[in-house]
Write a protein that holds these residues in place. Structure first.
Motif, mmCIF file in Angstrom:
data_model
loop_
_atom_site.group_PDB
_atom_site.id
_atom_site.type_symbol
_atom_site.label_atom_id
_atom_site.label_comp_id
_atom_site.label_asym_id
_atom_site.label_seq_id
_atom_site.Cartn_x
_atom_site.Cartn_y
_atom_site.Cartn_z
ATOM 1 N N LEU A 16 0.824 -1.218 0.000
ATOM 2 C CA LEU A 16 0.000 0.000 0.000
ATOM 3 C C LEU A 16 0.852 1.259 0.000
ATOM 4 C CD1 LEU A 16 -2.834 -1.089 2.434
ATOM 5 C CD2 LEU A 16 -3.011 -0.725 -0.028
ATOM 6 N N ILE A 19 1.962 1.761 -3.534
ATOM 7 C CA ILE A 19 0.827 2.220 -4.342
ATOM 8 C C ILE A 19 0.512 3.676 -4.039
ATOM 9 C CG2 ILE A 19 -1.668 1.947 -4.683
ATOM 10 C CD1 ILE A 19 -1.159 -1.114 -4.317
ATOM 11 N N ASN A 20 0.526 4.045 -2.771
ATOM 12 C CA ASN A 20 0.214 5.423 -2.387
ATOM 13 C C ASN A 20 1.237 6.422 -2.927
ATOM 14 O OD1 ASN A 20 -2.219 4.925 -1.098
ATOM 15 N ND2 ASN A 20 -1.217 4.455 0.844
ATOM 16 N N ILE A 33 -5.151 -1.752 -10.062
ATOM 17 C CA ILE A 33 -4.241 -2.833 -9.708
ATOM 18 C C ILE A 33 -4.779 -4.127 -10.290
ATOM 19 C CG2 ILE A 33 -3.301 -4.187 -7.784
ATOM 20 C CD1 ILE A 33 -2.213 -1.327 -7.884
ATOM 21 N N ARG A 53 -8.359 -3.344 1.568
ATOM 22 C CA ARG A 53 -7.727 -2.035 1.788
ATOM 23 C C ARG A 53 -7.746 -1.197 0.519
ATOM 24 N NH1 ARG A 53 -3.607 -2.699 5.920
ATOM 25 N NH2 ARG A 53 -3.118 -0.506 5.593
ATOM 26 N N LEU A 54 -7.488 -1.808 -0.642
ATOM 27 C CA LEU A 54 -7.535 -1.073 -1.908
ATOM 28 C C LEU A 54 -8.957 -0.623 -2.222
ATOM 29 C CD1 LEU A 54 -5.125 -3.296 -3.992
ATOM 30 C CD2 LEU A 54 -4.689 -0.964 -3.206
ATOM 31 N N TYR A 55 -9.918 -1.469 -1.954
ATOM 32 C CA TYR A 55 -11.329 -1.133 -2.158
ATOM 33 C C TYR A 55 -11.708 0.077 -1.302
ATOM 34 C CZ TYR A 55 -16.389 -1.834 -2.478
ATOM 35 O OH TYR A 55 -17.733 -1.673 -2.694
ATOM 36 N N GLU A 57 -9.820 2.380 -0.390
ATOM 37 C CA GLU A 57 -9.150 3.558 -0.947
ATOM 38 C C GLU A 57 -9.657 3.895 -2.348
ATOM 39 O OE1 GLU A 57 -4.963 3.942 -0.445
ATOM 40 O OE2 GLU A 57 -4.984 2.784 1.419
ATOM 41 N N ILE A 59 -9.540 2.219 -5.172
ATOM 42 C CA ILE A 59 -8.628 1.891 -6.263
ATOM 43 C C ILE A 59 -9.214 0.696 -7.016
ATOM 44 C CG2 ILE A 59 -6.321 1.040 -6.861
ATOM 45 C CD1 ILE A 59 -5.256 2.682 -4.511
ATOM 46 N N MET A 61 -9.624 -2.645 -9.183
ATOM 47 C CA MET A 61 -8.876 -3.898 -9.117
ATOM 48 C C MET A 61 -9.402 -4.895 -10.134
ATOM 49 S SD MET A 61 -8.691 -4.482 -5.022
ATOM 50 C CE MET A 61 -10.398 -3.983 -4.774
#
Length: 82
Positions: A16, A19-20, A33, A53-55, A57, A59, A61
């Motif tokens: 993360l 990615i950030n 991603i 966590r990506l969801y 934020e 982002i 996928m």
């Protein structure tokens, strides 16, 4: 949670953070991603935590897989994919 990659562990937070560092790309390109290579579904707990966590934020996928996994186990993860 830890995933072993080429003899070294990788934490969800490490991914993360990387990615950030590129967040501006995701915001302005509608990029995302893709989980692929080495069969991401072979690490279901790690995939689930990272996808959550990506969801959170916002982002996008996608998942590339051979399809050999327990659907019931990964259905919550798949529902977060675009």
């Amino acid at each position: 949670m830890r995933m072993v990659f080429q003899s070294r562990g990788t934490e969800v937070d490490d991914i993360l953070n990387e990615i950030n560092r590129q967040a501006i790309f995701f915001r302005y390109s509608n990029g995302g991603i893709t989980f692929s290579g080495g069969e991401a579904t072979a690490q279901p707990e790690f995939l689930e935590e990272l996808a959550k966590r990506l969801y959170d934020e916002n982002i996008s996928m996608a998942l590339e897989s051979c399809g050999l996994f327990e659907l019931d186990r990964l259905l919550p993860v798949l529902r977060k994919m675009d």
